[in-house]
Write a protein that holds these residues in place. Sequence first.
Motif, mmCIF file in Angstrom:
data_model
loop_
_atom_site.group_PDB
_atom_site.id
_atom_site.type_symbol
_atom_site.label_atom_id
_atom_site.label_comp_id
_atom_site.label_asym_id
_atom_site.label_seq_id
_atom_site.Cartn_x
_atom_site.Cartn_y
_atom_site.Cartn_z
ATOM 1 N N MET A 1 -48.104 -16.871 1.826
ATOM 2 C CA MET A 1 -46.458 -16.224 2.063
ATOM 3 C C MET A 1 -46.361 -15.210 0.724
ATOM 4 O O MET A 1 -45.703 -14.338 1.164
ATOM 5 N N ARG A 2 -46.686 -15.777 -0.329
ATOM 6 C CA ARG A 2 -46.505 -14.984 -1.473
ATOM 7 C C ARG A 2 -47.036 -13.598 -1.159
ATOM 8 O O ARG A 2 -46.538 -12.658 -1.616
ATOM 9 N N ALA A 3 -48.178 -13.735 -0.815
ATOM 10 C CA ALA A 3 -49.089 -12.421 -0.525
ATOM 11 C C ALA A 3 -48.550 -11.463 0.381
ATOM 12 O O ALA A 3 -48.559 -10.246 0.187
ATOM 13 N N LEU A 4 -47.885 -12.011 1.532
ATOM 14 C CA LEU A 4 -47.173 -11.372 2.469
ATOM 15 C C LEU A 4 -45.881 -10.501 1.878
ATOM 16 O O LEU A 4 -45.789 -9.335 2.198
ATOM 17 N N LEU A 5 -45.432 -11.272 0.948
ATOM 18 C CA LEU A 5 -44.094 -10.656 0.488
ATOM 19 C C LEU A 5 -44.537 -9.380 -0.347
ATOM 20 O O LEU A 5 -43.941 -8.359 -0.242
ATOM 21 N N HIS A 6 -45.381 -9.491 -1.115
ATOM 22 C CA HIS A 6 -45.822 -8.303 -2.087
ATOM 23 C C HIS A 6 -46.801 -7.248 -1.254
ATOM 24 O O HIS A 6 -46.857 -6.261 -1.850
ATOM 25 N N ASP A 7 -47.247 -7.639 -0.143
ATOM 26 C CA ASP A 7 -48.350 -6.543 0.704
ATOM 27 C C ASP A 7 -47.294 -5.945 1.532
ATOM 28 O O ASP A 7 -47.971 -4.572 1.747
ATOM 29 N N SER A 8 -45.996 -6.091 1.660
ATOM 30 C CA SER A 8 -45.259 -5.239 2.580
ATOM 31 C C SER A 8 -44.476 -4.225 1.702
ATOM 32 O O SER A 8 -43.758 -4.680 0.768
ATOM 33 N N PRO A 9 -44.665 -2.798 2.018
ATOM 34 C CA PRO A 9 -44.007 -2.003 1.234
ATOM 35 C C PRO A 9 -42.435 -2.057 1.113
ATOM 36 O O PRO A 9 -41.545 -1.964 0.434
ATOM 37 N N ALA A 10 -41.980 -2.540 2.509
ATOM 38 C CA ALA A 10 -40.375 -2.442 2.919
ATOM 39 C C ALA A 10 -40.095 -3.636 2.048
ATOM 40 O O ALA A 10 -38.706 -3.652 1.359
ATOM 41 N N VAL A 11 -40.761 -4.913 2.152
ATOM 42 C CA VAL A 11 -40.137 -5.963 1.271
ATOM 43 C C VAL A 11 -40.144 -5.694 -0.233
ATOM 44 O O VAL A 11 -39.203 -6.256 -0.993
ATOM 45 N N THR A 12 -41.324 -5.040 -0.788
ATOM 46 C CA THR A 12 -41.382 -5.085 -2.028
ATOM 47 C C THR A 12 -40.190 -4.044 -2.600
ATOM 48 O O THR A 12 -39.579 -4.300 -3.588
ATOM 49 N N THR A 13 -39.761 -3.024 -1.864
ATOM 50 C CA THR A 13 -38.536 -2.245 -2.124
ATOM 51 C C THR A 13 -37.262 -2.874 -1.924
ATOM 52 O O THR A 13 -36.570 -2.877 -3.241
ATOM 53 N N LEU A 14 -37.131 -3.841 -1.139
ATOM 54 C CA LEU A 14 -36.040 -4.641 -0.881
ATOM 55 C C LEU A 14 -36.168 -5.788 -2.273
ATOM 56 O O LEU A 14 -35.021 -5.938 -2.887
ATOM 57 N N LEU A 15 -37.113 -6.240 -2.561
ATOM 58 C CA LEU A 15 -37.419 -7.500 -3.609
ATOM 59 C C LEU A 15 -36.882 -6.541 -4.894
ATOM 60 O O LEU A 15 -36.142 -7.162 -5.695
ATOM 61 N N SER A 16 -37.113 -5.533 -5.404
ATOM 62 C CA SER A 16 -36.597 -4.942 -6.463
ATOM 63 C C SER A 16 -35.195 -4.711 -6.627
ATOM 64 O O SER A 16 -34.536 -4.848 -7.686
ATOM 65 N N ASN A 17 -34.478 -4.328 -5.404
ATOM 66 C CA ASN A 17 -33.078 -4.127 -5.584
ATOM 67 C C ASN A 17 -32.317 -5.233 -5.660
ATOM 68 O O ASN A 17 -31.484 -5.422 -6.321
ATOM 69 N N VAL A 18 -32.782 -6.465 -4.690
ATOM 70 C CA VAL A 18 -31.786 -7.822 -4.794
ATOM 71 C C VAL A 18 -32.137 -8.370 -5.955
ATOM 72 O O VAL A 18 -31.470 -9.099 -6.353
ATOM 73 N N GLU A 19 -33.425 -8.241 -6.736
ATOM 74 C CA GLU A 19 -33.775 -9.209 -7.861
ATOM 75 C C GLU A 19 -32.694 -8.520 -8.931
ATOM 76 O O GLU A 19 -32.053 -9.323 -9.597
ATOM 77 N N ALA A 20 -32.406 -7.223 -8.957
ATOM 78 C CA ALA A 20 -31.511 -6.672 -9.932
ATOM 79 C C ALA A 20 -30.123 -7.013 -9.634
ATOM 80 O O ALA A 20 -29.199 -7.394 -10.653
ATOM 81 N N GLN A 21 -29.609 -7.055 -8.466
ATOM 82 C CA GLN A 21 -28.433 -7.671 -7.951
ATOM 83 C C GLN A 21 -28.072 -9.111 -8.468
ATOM 84 O O GLN A 21 -26.975 -9.458 -8.888
ATOM 85 N N VAL A 22 -29.080 -9.930 -8.095
ATOM 86 C CA VAL A 22 -29.081 -11.535 -8.491
ATOM 87 C C VAL A 22 -28.948 -11.607 -9.930
ATOM 88 O O VAL A 22 -28.334 -12.185 -10.627
ATOM 89 N N GLN A 23 -29.883 -11.016 -10.683
ATOM 90 C CA GLN A 23 -29.709 -10.911 -12.183
ATOM 91 C C GLN A 23 -28.313 -10.436 -12.656
ATOM 92 O O GLN A 23 -27.903 -10.999 -13.724
ATOM 93 N N ASN A 24 -27.786 -9.532 -12.130
ATOM 94 C CA ASN A 24 -26.410 -8.953 -12.530
ATOM 95 C C ASN A 24 -25.068 -9.775 -12.157
ATOM 96 O O ASN A 24 -24.188 -9.463 -12.350
ATOM 97 N N GLY A 25 -25.623 -10.613 -11.107
ATOM 98 C CA GLY A 25 -24.384 -11.381 -10.715
ATOM 99 C C GLY A 25 -23.834 -11.014 -9.439
ATOM 100 O O GLY A 25 -22.559 -11.443 -9.174
ATOM 101 N N GLN A 26 -24.269 -10.019 -8.948
ATOM 102 C CA GLN A 26 -23.710 -9.286 -7.851
ATOM 103 C C GLN A 26 -24.079 -9.774 -6.518
ATOM 104 O O GLN A 26 -23.176 -9.416 -5.310
ATOM 105 N N LEU A 27 -24.920 -10.683 -6.205
ATOM 106 C CA LEU A 27 -25.430 -11.052 -5.331
ATOM 107 C C LEU A 27 -26.002 -12.551 -5.307
ATOM 108 O O LEU A 27 -26.511 -12.897 -6.120
ATOM 109 N N PRO A 28 -25.430 -13.484 -4.409
ATOM 110 C CA PRO A 28 -25.941 -15.103 -4.681
ATOM 111 C C PRO A 28 -27.201 -15.047 -4.307
ATOM 112 O O PRO A 28 -27.789 -14.173 -3.528
ATOM 113 N N ALA A 29 -28.223 -15.698 -4.991
ATOM 114 C CA ALA A 29 -29.414 -16.215 -4.605
ATOM 115 C C ALA A 29 -29.745 -16.475 -3.352
ATOM 116 O O ALA A 29 -30.898 -16.081 -2.741
ATOM 117 N N SER A 30 -28.841 -17.339 -2.806
ATOM 118 C CA SER A 30 -29.172 -17.716 -1.283
ATOM 119 C C SER A 30 -29.178 -16.540 -0.452
ATOM 120 O O SER A 30 -30.027 -16.439 0.606
#
Length: 335
Positions: free
Chosen positions: A289-318
């Motif tokens: 499952m972890r490999a699927l997350l990182h093998d998808s270009p669309a998911v990889t793009t989304l990951l970088s965006n939501v990770e920054a938002q979670v880190q900055n407190g702009q988006l709940p982790a859930s």
Amino acid sequence: MPMAPANLNAEDLAHRILDGNRAALARAITLIESRKPAHRAIAHDLLTRLLPHSGGAHRVGITGVPGVGKSTTIDQLGSNLTAMGKKVAVLAVDPSSTRTGGSILGDKTRMEQLSIDRNAFIRPSPSAGTLGGVAARTRETMFLCEAAGFDVILVETVGIGQSETTVADMVDFFLVLMLPGAGDELQGIKKGVLEIADMIAVNKADGDGARRARKAAAEYRAALHIMTPASPSWTPPVMTISGLANESLDKMWEQVESHQQKLNATGELQAKRSGQQVRWMWSMVEDRMRALLHDSPAVTTLLSNVEAQVQNGQLPASVAVEQIMSQLLTSLRAE
């Protein structure tokens, strides 16, 4: 030279491994270490064919801090066992290889006797990947070695930490080697290692180290005395040995055999192996499952965006998790 899938036949390879063909075994291990989809498909077929022929070996994990003498002890123990007519495979799980891509400190040069023993087989962990991936391939290599007729599988963990619990969960017996001078050693040892140990052997108990080793062993016995054993049928013994001088290694192996006999009689050994298989399955599911997350270009793009938002407190982790899973499912449907 790369292997061509067209030239690989799982049925033929399985027959040759069952006949004890070393070249076929080495080729099969290289096959299961490959990341190419075509190779993995053949490897899965091969493992399915050989799984019924595995399980007949003593599976022993061995760990210890750097400098404790693991390689010397394994080299001598393995040589003792081959002298008794047993076939011994030494596998290694090294988390450092997941960081550097390097192999295990040159096992074959550190185990001089076993490296030239026709009844021994030494295999370092594959390089790269996660520790879980390394462990998965080590498990698969263990099954191949058992199918090839090896009687004893010694799994060495070079690292300290997660690799110890990982190895303990793929073997029947987990041996922890310790150095003399327990006063200092007990301060630094993790309680978790003592909890998963089936036996503690204080190494280098020869010459000037004999007295300190006996003192260390007494302190380890006291430490184990207050812990609840993992099995009601087995109380982990503590003994002193010398891998270099080949002292008490025969008694150490007698304990390994006694452990297997007792747990076999109660049915615990089979239950333990069955549980390990199920936990291994789920570990591989999580890795996939972890490999699927990182093998998808669309998911990889989304990951970088939501990770920054979670880190900055702009988006709940859930909420971030829901967005990531939704994008993953969309990507999978589009394939």
